[in-house]
Design an enzyme around this catalytic site. Sequence first.
Site, PDB file in Angstrom:
ATOM      1  CB  THR A  60      -1.144  -0.174   1.320  1.00 39.39           C
ATOM      2  OG1 THR A  60      -2.042   1.032   1.075  1.00 39.39           O
ATOM      3  CG2 THR A  60      -0.211   0.243   2.465  1.00 39.39           C
ATOM      4  CE  LYS A  64      -2.018   0.546  -3.437  1.00 38.64           C
ATOM      5  NZ  LYS A  64      -3.052   0.892  -3.690  1.00 38.64           N
ATOM      6  CG  ASN A  85      -2.740  -3.812  -5.317  1.00 42.57           C
ATOM      7  OD1 ASN A  85      -2.708  -4.973  -6.277  1.00 42.57           O
ATOM      8  ND2 ASN A  85      -4.252  -4.073  -4.479  1.00 42.57           N
ATOM      9  CG  ASP A 101      -5.425  -1.219  -5.803  1.00 46.03           C
ATOM     10  OD1 ASP A 101      -5.908  -1.774  -4.927  1.00 46.03           O
ATOM     11  OD2 ASP A 101      -4.416  -0.478  -5.677  1.00 46.03           O
ATOM     12  N   GLY A 128      -2.184   9.622  -9.205  1.00 46.55           N
ATOM     13  CA  GLY A 128      -1.501   8.612  -8.543  1.00 46.55           C
ATOM     14  C   GLY A 128      -1.712   7.239  -8.988  1.00 46.55           C
ATOM     15  N   GLY A 129      -1.213   6.358  -8.259  1.00 45.31           N
ATOM     16  CA  GLY A 129      -1.266   4.894  -8.410  1.00 45.31           C
ATOM     17  C   GLY A 129      -2.661   4.425  -8.697  1.00 45.31           C
ATOM     18  CG  LEU A 205     -10.838   5.599  -6.085  1.00 44.02           C
ATOM     19  CD1 LEU A 205      -9.094   5.161  -6.314  1.00 44.02           C
ATOM     20  CD2 LEU A 205     -11.594   4.387  -6.543  1.00 44.02           C
TER      21      LEU A 205
HETATM   22  P1  NAP Z   1      -1.701   9.178  -3.688  1.00 42.34           P
HETATM   23  O1  NAP Z   1      -0.862   8.817  -4.718  1.00 42.34           O
HETATM   24  O2  NAP Z   1      -1.146   9.739  -2.422  1.00 42.34           O
HETATM   25  O3  NAP Z   1      -2.658  10.418  -4.366  1.00 42.34           O
HETATM   26  C1  NAP Z   1      -3.332  10.253  -5.490  1.00 42.34           C
HETATM   27  C2  NAP Z   1      -3.408  11.608  -6.162  1.00 42.34           C
HETATM   28  O4  NAP Z   1      -4.338  12.467  -5.486  1.00 42.34           O
HETATM   29  C3  NAP Z   1      -2.046  12.526  -6.065  1.00 42.34           C
HETATM   30  O5  NAP Z   1      -1.285  12.016  -7.131  1.00 42.34           O
HETATM   31  C4  NAP Z   1      -2.474  13.830  -6.161  1.00 42.34           C
HETATM   32  O6  NAP Z   1      -2.606  14.019  -7.621  1.00 42.34           O
HETATM   33  C5  NAP Z   1      -3.932  13.751  -5.527  1.00 42.34           C
HETATM   34  N1  NAP Z   1      -3.705  14.384  -4.309  1.00 42.34           N
HETATM   35  C6  NAP Z   1      -3.082  14.296  -3.325  1.00 42.34           C
HETATM   36  N2  NAP Z   1      -3.190  15.127  -2.472  1.00 42.34           N
HETATM   37  C7  NAP Z   1      -4.251  16.244  -2.790  1.00 42.34           C
HETATM   38  C8  NAP Z   1      -4.865  17.189  -2.183  1.00 42.34           C
HETATM   39  N3  NAP Z   1      -4.677  17.536  -0.881  1.00 42.34           N
HETATM   40  N4  NAP Z   1      -5.512  17.813  -2.791  1.00 42.34           N
HETATM   41  C9  NAP Z   1      -5.866  17.432  -4.219  1.00 42.34           C
HETATM   42  N5  NAP Z   1      -5.373  16.359  -4.712  1.00 42.34           N
HETATM   43  C10 NAP Z   1      -4.486  15.502  -4.029  1.00 42.34           C
HETATM   44  O7  NAP Z   1      -2.856   8.060  -3.359  1.00 42.34           O
HETATM   45  P2  NAP Z   1      -3.340   6.690  -4.170  1.00 42.34           P
HETATM   46  O8  NAP Z   1      -2.323   5.701  -3.819  1.00 42.34           O
HETATM   47  O9  NAP Z   1      -3.212   7.022  -5.760  1.00 42.34           O
HETATM   48  O10 NAP Z   1      -4.710   6.601  -3.829  1.00 42.34           O
HETATM   49  C11 NAP Z   1      -5.636   7.682  -3.788  1.00 42.34           C
HETATM   50  C12 NAP Z   1      -6.765   7.157  -2.858  1.00 42.34           C
HETATM   51  O11 NAP Z   1      -7.274   5.985  -3.226  1.00 42.34           O
HETATM   52  C13 NAP Z   1      -6.421   6.982  -1.467  1.00 42.34           C
HETATM   53  O12 NAP Z   1      -7.619   7.641  -0.678  1.00 42.34           O
HETATM   54  C14 NAP Z   1      -6.512   5.579  -1.203  1.00 42.34           C
HETATM   55  O13 NAP Z   1      -6.914   5.031  -0.014  1.00 42.34           O
HETATM   56  C15 NAP Z   1      -7.728   5.173  -1.978  1.00 42.34           C
HETATM   57  N6  NAP Z   1      -7.387   4.080  -2.695  1.00 42.34           N
HETATM   58  C16 NAP Z   1      -8.600   3.051  -2.330  1.00 42.34           C
HETATM   59  C17 NAP Z   1      -8.705   1.932  -2.864  1.00 42.34           C
HETATM   60  C18 NAP Z   1      -9.821   1.056  -2.617  1.00 42.34           C
HETATM   61  O14 NAP Z   1      -9.955  -0.308  -2.820  1.00 42.34           O
HETATM   62  N7  NAP Z   1     -10.913   1.569  -2.253  1.00 42.34           N
HETATM   63  C19 NAP Z   1      -7.715   1.352  -3.517  1.00 42.34           C
HETATM   64  C20 NAP Z   1      -6.506   2.123  -3.822  1.00 42.34           C
HETATM   65  C21 NAP Z   1      -6.571   3.426  -3.236  1.00 42.34           C
HETATM   66  P3  NAP Z   1      -2.331  15.405  -8.309  1.00 42.34           P
HETATM   67  O15 NAP Z   1      -0.848  15.794  -7.810  1.00 42.34           O
HETATM   68  O16 NAP Z   1      -2.228  15.345  -9.780  1.00 42.34           O
HETATM   69  O17 NAP Z   1      -3.392  16.499  -7.991  1.00 42.34           O
END
Ligand code: NAP
Length: 245
Positions: A60, A64, A85, A101, A128-129, A205
């Site tokens: 996680t 990832k 993942n 995912d 993000g990922g 998500l």
């Molecule tokens: P991440 O890499 O930390 O963040 C994803 C993207 O969100 C970043 O690349 C950024 O894009 C944007 N971001 C981050 N902080 C922000 C802020 N303060 N304001 C606006 N945009 C912001 O996370 P991730 O791994 O991709 O996961 C994203 C979310 O999905 C998390 O909450 C995670 O828990 C959830 N998730 C859920 C599942 C599920 O099974 N339900 C699976 C995977 C992930 P920009 O820089 O381009 O704006």
Amino acid sequence: MKKYGLIGKILGHSFSQDYFRNKFNVLNLKDHTYENFELKEIEQVSLLLKDDSIGGFNVTIPYKEAIIPYLDGLDGVAKSIGAVNTINRTKEGALIGFNTDQIGFRNSLDGFLNVSGSNKSALILGTGGAAKAVEYVLRDMDFDIQYVSRTSKNGAITYDQLDKERINSTDLIVNATPLGTHPNINDCPSIPYEYLTERQHLYDLVYNPEWTKFLKFGQQNSCPVQNGLKMLQLQAEAAWLIWNA
Ligand code: NAP
């Protein structure tokens, strides 16, 4: 013993550990364990992966993508997405990375998204990922994808470019940012919610809380809405199938 675990930076009381421990109880698998492995730096993973008594891992935030160089191979989909993942240790001892995912996201759309025909379009908020896994699935379903980011990069538009026309012509809006996650439950992506109609499906998500501000705004505007819990459960189930294949 059959050992499994979760690799991440800050894990606390993780969903995966509860999910798998509960599963082992239900299936009466007394010789199965699931541990959290909190690593301050990805470099620490080398030692952990050498322990061949551990048959599989989940991975996680924030590892990832960073985990990939430590693996012996990737399944084709994980390679396309560029994020892993789930890790499986084969009988021969090779560590192979998967992306469940995307399986979780895809399967969670059943019964939620009934958008057919051509010209389907989606906005993915965040780059993000998790967003990449969502993009993979939606492209496979013939959606036109537009990323929305805080900065314009690689073809993404910024939040202030989301006008009425853009929102109204969209079928699906996926929050793939962490905004709204507990304890910051008053945060939400800054999209113009006032333009939403029943055409736009809102998918978050985020799963904690169940009702994020993003989803509440959607519901107030008659949008079909779904949180990330089903995806989370389905990606864990997909990992379990890979470990037991
Ligand atoms: P991440 O890499 O930390 O963040 C994803 C993207 O969100 C970043 O690349 C950024 O894009 C944007 N971001 C981050 N902080 C922000 C802020 N303060 N304001 C606006 N945009 C912001 O996370 P991730 O791994 O991709 O996961 C994203 C979310 O999905 C998390 O909450 C995670 O828990 C959830 N998730 C859920 C599942 C599920 O099974 N339900 C699976 C995977 C992930 P920009 O820089 O381009 O704006």
